[in-house]
Design a protein around this motif. Structure first.
Motif, PDB file in Angstrom:
ATOM      1  N   GLU A 212       0.810  -1.215   0.000  1.00 33.62           N
ATOM      2  CA  GLU A 212       0.000   0.000   0.000  1.00 33.62           C
ATOM      3  C   GLU A 212       0.849   1.273   0.000  1.00 33.62           C
ATOM      4  O   GLU A 212       0.338   2.369  -0.245  1.00 33.62           O
ATOM      5  N   LEU A 213       2.152   1.123   0.250  1.00 35.77           N
ATOM      6  CA  LEU A 213       3.039   2.278   0.247  1.00 35.77           C
ATOM      7  C   LEU A 213       3.699   2.511  -1.109  1.00 35.77           C
ATOM      8  O   LEU A 213       4.322   3.545  -1.330  1.00 35.77           O
ATOM      9  N   GLU A 214       3.554   1.553  -2.003  1.00 34.43           N
ATOM     10  CA  GLU A 214       4.266   1.641  -3.284  1.00 34.43           C
ATOM     11  C   GLU A 214       3.892   2.894  -4.060  1.00 34.43           C
ATOM     12  O   GLU A 214       4.737   3.506  -4.728  1.00 34.43           O
ATOM     13  N   ALA A 215       2.625   3.298  -3.965  1.00 35.07           N
ATOM     14  CA  ALA A 215       2.170   4.475  -4.704  1.00 35.07           C
ATOM     15  C   ALA A 215       2.802   5.763  -4.179  1.00 35.07           C
ATOM     16  O   ALA A 215       2.789   6.791  -4.867  1.00 35.07           O
ATOM     17  N   GLU A 216       3.369   5.727  -2.962  1.00 35.10           N
ATOM     18  CA  GLU A 216       3.971   6.928  -2.393  1.00 35.10           C
ATOM     19  C   GLU A 216       5.445   7.066  -2.751  1.00 35.10           C
ATOM     20  O   GLU A 216       6.049   8.112  -2.530  1.00 35.10           O
ATOM     21  N   ALA A 217       6.047   6.025  -3.300  1.00 36.17           N
ATOM     22  CA  ALA A 217       7.458   6.097  -3.681  1.00 36.17           C
ATOM     23  C   ALA A 217       7.608   6.915  -4.955  1.00 36.17           C
ATOM     24  O   ALA A 217       6.802   6.803  -5.887  1.00 36.17           O
TER      25      ALA A 217
END
Length: 345
Positions: A212-217
């Motif tokens: 779920e954090l991938e989009a923030e990278a």
């Protein structure tokens, strides 16, 4: 933390004269892996079922003093909140007594007036405050922290420095830029103006601990995407200059070579809260069975440890054959699996 400029020849096995011991640009010491906050992008939050809260014993810290005398900088922070450690100020004093610069990074929530006075009196060289937004979004992603309280703490530190006529500590902001909050950059210089800051460093999410954090990278793929983001960041830098606020940024480098390791493993290292010696903070996670994502691909996490200061001196660990070969691998030969899948690359 920022990489100091290298001022001499790199000797992968240590210093050229065996009796002098290795020289370090910095030693990072994770005094604790515990934290009272739960930042959404932090491995401690993502791996909460695997996480172990540890505190480096003061007697273990004392074992590092000979090495501190060979370091330019000692940074007291890893994956936890350093001011939770009851011996933090004693540790800072021991490092300062060794003759090196000493710094730390904090979420800022534990610095009450008494600790602020102690912090200025301690002679600490640098205190960096972590932020990830310019409004309520910061509080949402950095759960357990409050933007307004952190800003007021910075102001209070600056006031205390002025009250006692101290130049220390330098006050920094370590700003985490998330993809969903790029627009916040435009107001960042105005938000931080007049706080007495020496510098602001903008970095991006490197270690993606959950899908779920991938989009923030932020990982620019094309030259155009990279240049568009640089235009925004350069505009922020210029705005900061106009306000007397030095702002720097770190973007993922395209086409980085192995010799470009951002963690400066040839002249620095990390000591974990359990005493383990690892090359950098990214090889320091104690999460058996942990997984992370890199450019959409899932990887198994492997901790990389070369010794423990509770059993051996740091100098002896640094000179071990396997550690020497590891550092030499950045000049050629196969890299460790932990570095092949480095989130900084």
């Amino acid at each position: 933390m920022n990489n100091p400029k290298d001022e001499g020849i790199v000797f992968p096995g240590g210093w050229p004269f065996p009796w002098s011991g290795p020289r370090f640009d910095w030693i990072q010491v994770e005094v604790t892996s515990d934290c009272q906050a739960a930042c959404g992008y932090c491995p401690r939050t993502a791996y909460r079922t695997l996480w172990q809260d540890r505190y480096l014993p003061l007697e273990s810290f004392r074992r590092l003093q000979p090495a501190f005398a060979r370091a330019r900088m000692v940074h007291l922070q890893g994956w936890g909140e350093p001011f939770l450690h009851p011996d933090f100020f004693t540790m800072a004093a021991l490092a300062r007594d060794a003759g090196c610069r000493v710094g730390t990074t904090t979420n800022g929530m534990l610095l009450n007036p008494e600790r602020i006075a102690s912090l200025v009196a301690s002679g600490l060289d640098v205190v960096a405050f972590s932020l990830a937004g310019t409004d309520f979004h910061n509080d949402a992603i950095r759960r357990g922290t409050r933007l307004e309280q952190v800003l007021e703490t910075i102001r209070a530190l600056d006031r205390e420095k002025r009250r006692v006529n101290s130049r220390k500590p330098d006050l920094h902001v370590a700003y985490m830029l998330l993809r969903s909050r790029i627009e916040d950059l435009e107001v960042l210089p105005s938000l931080l103006e007049g706080l007495g800051l020496s510098q602001v460093v903008i970095s991006t999410l490197d270690f993606v601990a959950a899908s779920e954090l991938e989009a923030e990278a932020i990982r620019p793929v094309t030259t155009g995407e990279y240049e568009d983001l640089e235009i925004v960041l350069q505009r922020v830098v210029r705005s900061g200059e106009q306000k007397g606020l030095p702002i720097h940024y770190q973007l993922p480098l395209r086409g980085r070579k192995r010799s470009d390791c951002t963690e400066n493993i040839q002249r620095s290292l990390c000591v974990a809260a359990d005493g383990s010696v690892t090359p950098c903070v990214f090889t320091n996670l104690l999460i058996p069975g942990g997984r992370y994502l890199l450019q959409g691909q899932e990887h198994g996490y492997e901790r990389l440890v070369f010794g423990n200061i509770n059993q051996e001196s740091l100098k002896d660990i640094w000179r071990k054959k396997n550690y020497t070969l590891f550092r030499g691998s950045f000049s050629g030969g196969p890299l460790s699996p932990s570095c092949e899948g480095c989130p900084k690359c």
